[in-house]
Design a protein around this motif. Structure first.
Motif, PDB file in Angstrom:
ATOM      1  N   PHE A  44       0.827  -1.200   0.000  1.00 50.13           N
ATOM      2  CA  PHE A  44       0.000   0.000   0.000  1.00 50.13           C
ATOM      3  C   PHE A  44       0.868   1.260   0.000  1.00 50.13           C
ATOM      4  O   PHE A  44       0.604   2.207  -0.740  1.00 50.13           O
ATOM      5  CB  PHE A  44      -0.946  -0.008   1.212  1.00 50.13           C
ATOM      6  N   TYR A  45       1.909   1.293   0.835  1.00 45.13           N
ATOM      7  CA  TYR A  45       2.796   2.462   0.904  1.00 45.13           C
ATOM      8  C   TYR A  45       3.527   2.684  -0.427  1.00 45.13           C
ATOM      9  O   TYR A  45       3.670   3.818  -0.880  1.00 45.13           O
ATOM     10  CB  TYR A  45       3.816   2.318   2.031  1.00 45.13           C
ATOM     11  N   ILE A  46       3.994   1.597  -1.027  1.00 39.70           N
ATOM     12  CA  ILE A  46       4.695   1.709  -2.312  1.00 39.70           C
ATOM     13  C   ILE A  46       3.752   2.288  -3.362  1.00 39.70           C
ATOM     14  O   ILE A  46       4.096   3.249  -4.059  1.00 39.70           O
ATOM     15  CB  ILE A  46       5.241   0.342  -2.766  1.00 39.70           C
ATOM     16  N   ALA A  47       2.567   1.710  -3.490  1.00 42.69           N
ATOM     17  CA  ALA A  47       1.609   2.168  -4.505  1.00 42.69           C
ATOM     18  C   ALA A  47       1.157   3.604  -4.247  1.00 42.69           C
ATOM     19  O   ALA A  47       0.981   4.384  -5.184  1.00 42.69           O
ATOM     20  CB  ALA A  47       0.406   1.228  -4.550  1.00 42.69           C
ATOM     21  N   THR A  48       0.988   3.969  -2.988  1.00 46.55           N
ATOM     22  CA  THR A  48       0.538   5.323  -2.651  1.00 46.55           C
ATOM     23  C   THR A  48       1.605   6.369  -2.963  1.00 46.55           C
ATOM     24  O   THR A  48       1.302   7.412  -3.552  1.00 46.55           O
ATOM     25  CB  THR A  48       0.139   5.403  -1.163  1.00 46.55           C
ATOM     26  N   LEU A  49       2.838   6.086  -2.584  1.00 46.46           N
ATOM     27  CA  LEU A  49       3.917   7.033  -2.874  1.00 46.46           C
ATOM     28  C   LEU A  49       4.116   7.187  -4.383  1.00 46.46           C
ATOM     29  O   LEU A  49       4.387   8.280  -4.883  1.00 46.46           O
ATOM     30  CB  LEU A  49       5.218   6.593  -2.201  1.00 46.46           C
ATOM     31  N   GLU A  50       3.933   6.095  -5.096  1.00 48.48           N
ATOM     32  CA  GLU A  50       4.045   6.122  -6.549  1.00 48.48           C
ATOM     33  C   GLU A  50       3.025   7.041  -7.206  1.00 48.48           C
ATOM     34  O   GLU A  50       3.288   7.589  -8.262  1.00 48.48           O
ATOM     35  CB  GLU A  50       3.838   4.709  -7.107  1.00 48.48           C
ATOM     36  N   VAL A  51       1.878   7.174  -6.601  1.00 47.79           N
ATOM     37  CA  VAL A  51       0.859   8.065  -7.169  1.00 47.79           C
ATOM     38  C   VAL A  51       1.446   9.457  -7.355  1.00 47.79           C
ATOM     39  O   VAL A  51       1.281  10.075  -8.403  1.00 47.79           O
ATOM     40  CB  VAL A  51      -0.401   8.115  -6.273  1.00 47.79           C
ATOM     41  N   VAL A  52       2.169   9.933  -6.371  1.00 46.18           N
ATOM     42  CA  VAL A  52       2.754  11.271  -6.442  1.00 46.18           C
ATOM     43  C   VAL A  52       3.927  11.312  -7.419  1.00 46.18           C
ATOM     44  O   VAL A  52       3.933  12.108  -8.364  1.00 46.18           O
ATOM     45  CB  VAL A  52       3.210  11.731  -5.037  1.00 46.18           C
ATOM     46  N   THR A  53       4.904  10.461  -7.201  1.00 42.51           N
ATOM     47  CA  THR A  53       6.119  10.531  -8.024  1.00 42.51           C
ATOM     48  C   THR A  53       5.850  10.214  -9.488  1.00 42.51           C
ATOM     49  O   THR A  53       6.331  10.915 -10.378  1.00 42.51           O
ATOM     50  CB  THR A  53       7.216   9.582  -7.498  1.00 42.51           C
ATOM     51  N   LYS A  54       5.072   9.188  -9.737  1.00 45.17           N
ATOM     52  CA  LYS A  54       4.858   8.786 -11.129  1.00 45.17           C
ATOM     53  C   LYS A  54       3.921   9.718 -11.883  1.00 45.17           C
ATOM     54  O   LYS A  54       4.033   9.849 -13.089  1.00 45.17           O
ATOM     55  CB  LYS A  54       4.349   7.352 -11.189  1.00 45.17           C
ATOM     56  N   THR A  55       2.985  10.352 -11.207  1.00 50.26           N
ATOM     57  CA  THR A  55       2.129  11.321 -11.897  1.00 50.26           C
ATOM     58  C   THR A  55       2.987  12.468 -12.418  1.00 50.26           C
ATOM     59  O   THR A  55       2.835  12.899 -13.567  1.00 50.26           O
ATOM     60  CB  THR A  55       1.012  11.851 -10.973  1.00 50.26           C
ATOM     61  N   ILE A  56       3.906  12.928 -11.607  1.00 53.71           N
ATOM     62  CA  ILE A  56       4.802  14.014 -12.021  1.00 53.71           C
ATOM     63  C   ILE A  56       5.721  13.543 -13.150  1.00 53.71           C
ATOM     64  O   ILE A  56       5.859  14.216 -14.174  1.00 53.71           O
ATOM     65  CB  ILE A  56       5.622  14.523 -10.819  1.00 53.71           C
ATOM     66  N   ILE A  57       6.335  12.391 -12.977  1.00 51.13           N
ATOM     67  CA  ILE A  57       7.255  11.872 -13.994  1.00 51.13           C
ATOM     68  C   ILE A  57       6.517  11.601 -15.303  1.00 51.13           C
ATOM     69  O   ILE A  57       7.019  11.913 -16.386  1.00 51.13           O
ATOM     70  CB  ILE A  57       7.978  10.598 -13.488  1.00 51.13           C
ATOM     71  N   TYR A  58       5.314  11.044 -15.227  1.00 49.03           N
ATOM     72  CA  TYR A  58       4.541  10.751 -16.439  1.00 49.03           C
ATOM     73  C   TYR A  58       4.188  12.035 -17.180  1.00 49.03           C
ATOM     74  O   TYR A  58       4.311  12.117 -18.404  1.00 49.03           O
ATOM     75  CB  TYR A  58       3.256   9.988 -16.092  1.00 49.03           C
ATOM     76  N   TYR A  59       3.741  13.037 -16.448  1.00 47.50           N
ATOM     77  CA  TYR A  59       3.391  14.314 -17.071  1.00 47.50           C
ATOM     78  C   TYR A  59       4.605  14.905 -17.792  1.00 47.50           C
ATOM     79  O   TYR A  59       4.510  15.344 -18.944  1.00 47.50           O
ATOM     80  CB  TYR A  59       2.862  15.295 -16.021  1.00 47.50           C
ATOM     81  N   LEU A  60       5.755  14.903 -17.137  1.00 45.77           N
ATOM     82  CA  LEU A  60       6.980  15.428 -17.757  1.00 45.77           C
ATOM     83  C   LEU A  60       7.386  14.597 -18.975  1.00 45.77           C
ATOM     84  O   LEU A  60       7.804  15.143 -20.000  1.00 45.77           O
ATOM     85  CB  LEU A  60       8.114  15.477 -16.727  1.00 45.77           C
ATOM     86  N   HIS A  61       7.247  13.285 -18.882  1.00 43.42           N
ATOM     87  CA  HIS A  61       7.554  12.386 -20.006  1.00 43.42           C
ATOM     88  C   HIS A  61       6.634  12.698 -21.186  1.00 43.42           C
ATOM     89  O   HIS A  61       7.078  12.788 -22.333  1.00 43.42           O
ATOM     90  CB  HIS A  61       7.393  10.931 -19.551  1.00 43.42           C
ATOM     91  N   GLU A  62       5.362  12.862 -20.898  1.00 42.54           N
ATOM     92  CA  GLU A  62       4.376  13.164 -21.939  1.00 42.54           C
ATOM     93  C   GLU A  62       4.674  14.510 -22.608  1.00 42.54           C
ATOM     94  O   GLU A  62       4.639  14.637 -23.834  1.00 42.54           O
ATOM     95  CB  GLU A  62       2.972  13.171 -21.318  1.00 42.54           C
ATOM     96  N   ASP A  96      12.101   4.506 -10.744  1.00 36.30           N
ATOM     97  CA  ASP A  96      11.312   5.109  -9.680  1.00 36.30           C
ATOM     98  C   ASP A  96      10.741   4.021  -8.761  1.00 36.30           C
ATOM     99  O   ASP A  96      10.831   4.122  -7.538  1.00 36.30           O
ATOM    100  CB  ASP A  96      10.188   5.954 -10.284  1.00 36.30           C
ATOM    101  N   THR A  97      10.175   2.983  -9.351  1.00 40.70           N
ATOM    102  CA  THR A  97       9.615   1.882  -8.560  1.00 40.70           C
ATOM    103  C   THR A  97      10.682   1.210  -7.710  1.00 40.70           C
ATOM    104  O   THR A  97      10.467   0.906  -6.538  1.00 40.70           O
ATOM    105  CB  THR A  97       8.953   0.832  -9.468  1.00 40.70           C
ATOM    106  N   PHE A  98      11.833   0.963  -8.312  1.00 43.68           N
ATOM    107  CA  PHE A  98      12.926   0.327  -7.566  1.00 43.68           C
ATOM    108  C   PHE A  98      13.304   1.169  -6.347  1.00 43.68           C
ATOM    109  O   PHE A  98      13.391   0.653  -5.228  1.00 43.68           O
ATOM    110  CB  PHE A  98      14.148   0.107  -8.458  1.00 43.68           C
ATOM    111  N   PHE A  99      13.529   2.462  -6.553  1.00 39.17           N
ATOM    112  CA  PHE A  99      13.947   3.327  -5.440  1.00 39.17           C
ATOM    113  C   PHE A  99      12.870   3.425  -4.354  1.00 39.17           C
ATOM    114  O   PHE A  99      13.174   3.325  -3.169  1.00 39.17           O
ATOM    115  CB  PHE A  99      14.334   4.719  -5.941  1.00 39.17           C
ATOM    116  N   ILE A 100      11.630   3.582  -4.764  1.00 38.07           N
ATOM    117  CA  ILE A 100      10.541   3.652  -3.778  1.00 38.07           C
ATOM    118  C   ILE A 100      10.430   2.340  -3.009  1.00 38.07           C
ATOM    119  O   ILE A 100      10.321   2.340  -1.781  1.00 38.07           O
ATOM    120  CB  ILE A 100       9.196   3.994  -4.467  1.00 38.07           C
ATOM    121  N   SER A 101      10.469   1.223  -3.728  1.00 41.33           N
ATOM    122  CA  SER A 101      10.362  -0.094  -3.077  1.00 41.33           C
ATOM    123  C   SER A 101      11.510  -0.331  -2.113  1.00 41.33           C
ATOM    124  O   SER A 101      11.309  -0.856  -1.011  1.00 41.33           O
ATOM    125  CB  SER A 101      10.328  -1.202  -4.132  1.00 41.33           C
TER     126      SER A 101
END
Length: 142
Positions: A44-62, A96-101
């Protein structure tokens, strides 16, 4: 074709919902496979933290990919563009997933396993997500 920031934002949110569910399920399976006690909190903590980091990274990637016209054909994009975007996104997202995990679990083996399996599941899911969004004209300026 120009893609609006609103489209990029909504795409980022829709992907993050799919991606976070996948991360939660993978983390839950991997952590509990290697653990003696069943737990869902780390996943749960991994998936929740990813919501923040990956939304930002995805937007920048896009937004970065919107600077390039490679693979754009009038009102759509070709499959090669979707495939290359999937690869570049997966590289950034898996790190990102590796570092968060690793930060949350403190276990290199768990973090590596989660990131590895995520490469497979998310590459497929991301490609399908890209192809689905390719069929939607909202947020495109021609």
């Amino acid at each position: 074709m120009i893609v609006t920031k609103k489209r990029s934002f909504i795409k980022a949110i829709s992907w993050r919902v799919i991606g976070s569910i996948d991360t939660f399920i993978l983390s839950l399976i991997i952590i509990n496979f290697f653990s003696e006690n069943f737990t869902y909190d780390l996943a749960f903590y991994i998936a929740t933290l990813e919501v923040v980091t990956k939304t930002i990274i995805y937007y920048l990637h896009e937004r970065l990919w919107n600077r390039f016209n490679i693979g754009r054909i009038k009102k759509q994009v070709n499959r090669l563009r979707s495939f290359v975007k999937a690869i570049t996104w997966r590289m950034a997202a898996s790190l990102d997933t590796f570092f968060i995990s690793y930060i949350i679990t403190g276990r290199f083996d768990w973090a590596t396993s989660i990131a590895f399996f995520e490469i497979i599941t998310k590459a497929i899911l991301y490609y399908l997500h890209e192809r689905g969004w390719n069929k939607i004209d909202w947020g495109r300026i021609y």
